[in-house]
Each structure stands twice: as C-alpha cells, then as structure tokens.
Write an enzyme that holds these catalytic residues in place. Structure first.
Site, short mmCIF file in Angstrom:
data_model
loop_
_atom_site.label_atom_id
_atom_site.label_comp_id
_atom_site.label_asym_id
_atom_site.label_seq_id
_atom_site.Cartn_x
_atom_site.Cartn_y
_atom_site.Cartn_z
N ASN A 12 -0.70 3.22 -4.40
CA ASN A 12 0.44 4.45 -4.49
C ASN A 12 -0.22 4.92 -5.04
O ASN A 12 0.90 5.43 -5.60
CB ASN A 12 1.36 3.63 -3.45
CG ASN A 12 2.26 4.21 -2.67
OD1 ASN A 12 1.88 5.35 -2.26
ND2 ASN A 12 3.29 3.67 -2.57
N GLU A 100 10.76 4.67 -0.71
CA GLU A 100 10.97 6.33 -0.57
C GLU A 100 11.03 6.91 1.14
O GLU A 100 11.32 7.47 0.91
CB GLU A 100 10.07 6.39 -0.95
CG GLU A 100 10.03 6.46 -2.89
CD GLU A 100 9.09 6.53 -3.67
OE1 GLU A 100 8.18 7.09 -3.47
OE2 GLU A 100 9.17 5.73 -4.55
N SER A 216 7.46 -1.12 -10.96
CA SER A 216 7.25 -0.84 -12.28
C SER A 216 6.40 -1.89 -12.95
O SER A 216 5.95 -2.38 -14.18
CB SER A 216 8.47 -0.82 -12.94
OG SER A 216 9.28 -0.01 -12.66
P1 13P Z 1 5.66 2.38 -9.65
O1 13P Z 1 4.77 1.68 -9.59
O2 13P Z 1 6.27 3.80 -10.28
O3 13P Z 1 7.77 1.51 -10.10
O4 13P Z 1 6.43 2.62 -8.53
C1 13P Z 1 6.41 1.43 -7.14
C2 13P Z 1 6.02 1.67 -5.69
O5 13P Z 1 6.77 2.21 -5.70
C3 13P Z 1 4.46 1.72 -4.93
O6 13P Z 1 4.76 1.56 -3.57
#
Ligand code: 13P
Length: 254
Positions: A12, A100, A216
């Site tokens: 993503n 988000e 993460s």
């Molecule tokens: P991170 O891997 O940056 O923590 O983001 C995870 C995410 O929201 C993938 O959709």
C-alpha cells in the site's frame, strides 16, 4: 500459512512517491517477480498513477489496485472513484476500510458492506481492512471490534463471492509506528477472523479467503509472520516503497 491458499504480498503506497519513482518501483518489482506462480503480489498506488503503473504491470502476474472506492458507480460524489473507473484504468482490486480511511477521514462501518458488494459486482477484488485502536485493545475489546467490522463489511457477501475476498487485519496502533503486533496477538486475531468466517458462511466456501496481516511489516519480521498458520500474506505500507525492503518481503521464505 497453510491450506493451499496462495501467499499474498500487497504494497500500500498510500500518498507517497511521485510518478517517476512509482514507475521505477513497479518496473523493479516486475523485473524481480519471475512468473509469480507461487505467490500473488500487488501494489496499491495513489489513484492518479494507477493507469501508468497498471500499464507497466500489464502482462506480468503483478496485481494493481486502488486504495479506496466509493459505493456508487457514478454521480455527484466529488473526490471519489468507483470500481468501474478502477477497472477502466487497468486495476483489478481495491483496499476497502483502511484504518486511515476510517480514522482520519471518518468513514463509518455502515459504508463498508456497500463498498465490498459494489467492488465484487464491478469485478474488482476487495481487500477489506479491519483492526482495533490502542484504546480498544487496552479495553479488551479487540475481538468485539473485529467482529463488528466483519459483520459490517461482509454483510452482503455470499458464499460464492468468498473466493474473491481478502481480509487484512491491521491493528491501528501497529500502522506506521514500527511497533509490530506480537506473533501471539496476530495469531489470536486471525484465528478470531477464521472462526467468524466459518460460522457465518459455508465452512468450505470460507476456506479460500486469505487473511493478511498489516502494521510495520518489514524484512525482519515477514518470515515469522508467514510462519503463522492463519497468516496468508501481508499488507505492507512503508516497507513497500523501496525495492530494498519490499523485495525481501516478497521473497521471504514462504
Ligand atoms: P506500515 O507498514 O507503514 O505500518 O503500514 C501498514 C499499512 O497501513 C498498510 O496498509
């Protein structure tokens, strides 16, 4: 990882990169992927780059998807895009309900079932994202939140659709924080999701649904995550923006 489900590694890109870097990245990933028959890899670029990224990916096993859709095919919905529009520019899938979208942009649970349904009807593969906040986890409400989000998003899904549905468990507190959920926390949440699916749908029809973990994910933790029985893949944010970190995750021993 088990049960013959094909491992799924998704990147993503969120609101990152620019056109030139997005194209460089997709070319590099494509070059490294080979025939891709033993795993499914997909990227979710910003929508304005979708057509260009999809054109590069064409003819390769790489999937390209949108980061969001609205639940109508067209109309006066400024700023939104529909499954039909995604299809038209070469995308074959979309994220729905990313944390988000829910927490920064206030998208309610009630939209999720309609989005998942419209994606399926528009021949777009939904990756339905769920996950609890830190407060919800601390209050021991993780299971309840996961089930509520599943009930909302899967409300209009039929047994015959399940083969095309993916669910991503992304605890909000693990996204972009460097704090990956513990293997036990991931295993427990994924077991809850599996059980929920098996009790709300025909058990056999629910088997092919892949469950991804996101939050993460890095080259350091991907292999251990893949080792969990109910983890069929990962949804990667920050580490999907560079070949140096995304390719080792794609190639983590599966
Ligand atoms: P991170 O891997 O940056 O923590 O983001 C995870 C995410 O929201 C993938 O959709």
């Amino acid at each position: 990882m088990s049960n013959g489900r094909k491992p799924y590694i998704a990147g993503n890109w969120k609101m990152n990169l620019d056109r030139a870097r997005a194209l460089d990245l997709i070319k590099t990933i494509k070059g490294r992927l080979g025939d891709g028959s033993n795993r499914e890899v997909a990227v979710f670029p910003p929508s304005v780059y979708l057509a260009d990224v999809a054109a590069v990916a064409q003819g390769s096993p790489l999937g390209v998807g949108g980061q969001n859709i609205y639940f109508e095919q067209e109309g006066s919905f400024t700023g939104e895009i529909s499954p039909r529009m995604l299809r038209e520019v070469g995308a074959d899938r979309t994220l729905i309900g990313h944390s988000e979208r829910r927490h920064i942009f206030g998208e309610p649970d009630e939209w999720m079932g309609r989005k998942v349904r419209l994606a399926l009807d528009g021949d777009i593969l939904p990756v339905y994202c769920i996950g609890e906040t830190l407060d919800e986890r601390k209050a021991n409400r993780t299971d309840r939140v996961i089930k509520r989000q599943l009930e909302a998003g899967m409300a209009d899904v039929r047994d015959s659709d399940l083969r095309r549905v993916t669910i991503a468990y992304e605890p909000v507190w693990a996204i972009g924080t460097g704090e990956v959920a513990s293997l036990k926390q991931v295993a427990d949440a994924h077991a809850t999701i599996r059980k929920w699916l098996a009790s709300h749908f025909d058990k056999e029809a629910a088997e092919p649904v892949r469950l991804l973990y996101g939050g993460s994910v890095s080259p350091d933790n991907a292999r251990a995550l893949f080792g969990l029985e109910d983890v069929d893949g990962v949804l990667v944010g920050g580490a999907s923006l560079k070949p140096d970190t995304f390719i080792p995750i794609i190639e983590a021993d599966i």
